[in-house]
Design a protein around this motif. Structure first.
Motif, PDB file in Angstrom:
ATOM      1  N   GLY A 205      -6.779  -0.746  19.854  1.00 63.32           N
ATOM      2  CA  GLY A 205      -6.320   0.450  20.447  1.00 63.32           C
ATOM      3  C   GLY A 205      -5.723   0.388  21.796  1.00 63.32           C
ATOM      4  O   GLY A 205      -4.915   1.363  22.056  1.00 63.32           O
TER       5      GLY A 205
ATOM      6  N   ALA B 121      -0.690   4.413  20.510  1.00 60.31           N
ATOM      7  CA  ALA B 121      -1.261   5.800  20.807  1.00 60.31           C
ATOM      8  C   ALA B 121      -1.999   5.696  22.397  1.00 60.31           C
ATOM      9  O   ALA B 121      -1.557   6.898  22.871  1.00 60.31           O
ATOM     10  N   PHE B 122      -2.772   4.960  22.550  1.00 64.37           N
ATOM     11  CA  PHE B 122      -3.310   4.875  23.868  1.00 64.37           C
ATOM     12  C   PHE B 122      -2.389   4.835  24.872  1.00 64.37           C
ATOM     13  O   PHE B 122      -2.421   5.547  26.068  1.00 64.37           O
TER      14      PHE B 122
ATOM     15  N   HIS C 255      -8.004   8.383  19.126  1.00 59.90           N
ATOM     16  CA  HIS C 255      -6.771   7.432  18.851  1.00 59.90           C
ATOM     17  C   HIS C 255      -6.407   7.568  17.206  1.00 59.90           C
ATOM     18  O   HIS C 255      -7.568   7.835  16.445  1.00 59.90           O
TER      19      HIS C 255
END
Length: 193
Positions: free
Chosen positions: A189, A75-76, A69
């Motif tokens: 995340g 991002a994920f 990450h």
């Protein structure tokens, strides 16, 4: 899923730790319905969705330990979207069904009148937040959850919720804060909450 299974460590961190099997089960529980619905919406035959889901999750299981990450929002989510789209493209090429479908994955923006990325992002975040809320719900008392749901989900003013529940506006705001704090921890995340 018991509340002990969701620790203060984010799911992405737990996927690398000693409880990775449990974290993997949670990840599949959260993402399987979302990915299946997305595949169905892009025209994958319902008879092929299960095979493609297995293929996508097998690829995810192999690739996830290499995911780093970068701290950027989404991002994920973006990484997962790319992985699923590539698996779908490979799957369709192997099955030689892409020409028969009449829809190429690259044409999805035109099909939805929006970019595929925006659609994925919007539906991803909504789905994952709802799934995470269901996972953390048992950690809270009924009164805390009711105050949170009325104030945040139903978008009712804190004063109104306080009147209905017979508590102070401050108590309603504390309930909201506690649930959102926990959501941020377990969703770190995966989504921006």
């Amino acid at each position: 899923m018991s509340t002990n299974q969701l620790t203060s460590i984010s799911m992405l961190d737990r996927l690398q730790g000693p409880d990775k099997n449990l974290a993997w089960e949670t990840l599949v529980l959260i993402y399987r319905p979302f990915i299946a619905r997305t595949l169905e919406r892009v025209g994958i035959a319902s008879s092929d969705i299960e095979d493609l889901l297995q293929d996508s999750f097998a690829s995810l299981y192999v690739e996830l330990p290499r995911f780093q990450h970068n701290g950027n929002i989404g991002a994920f989510r973006n990484w997962l979207r790319t992985l699923v789209v590539r698996r779908a493209q490979r799957f369709l090429q192997r099955r030689k069904k892409a020409p028969q479908m009449g829809i190429e994955l690259a044409q999805l923006p035109e099909q939805f009148g929006n970019s595929f990325e925006e659609l994925w992002d919007r539906e991803h975040d909504e789905h994952v937040v709802n799934q995470l809320l269901e996972l953390i719900r048992p950690e809270f008392t009924t009164s805390t959850w009711t105050a949170f749901e009325m104030h945040v989900v139903q978008d009712r003013r804190a004063a109104e919720v306080a009147t209905v529940l017979g508590c102070s506006s401050n108590a309603v705001l504390i309930c909201k804060s506690r649930v959102l704090r926990r959501l941020r921890v377990v969703g770190r995340g995966l989504v921006e909450c």
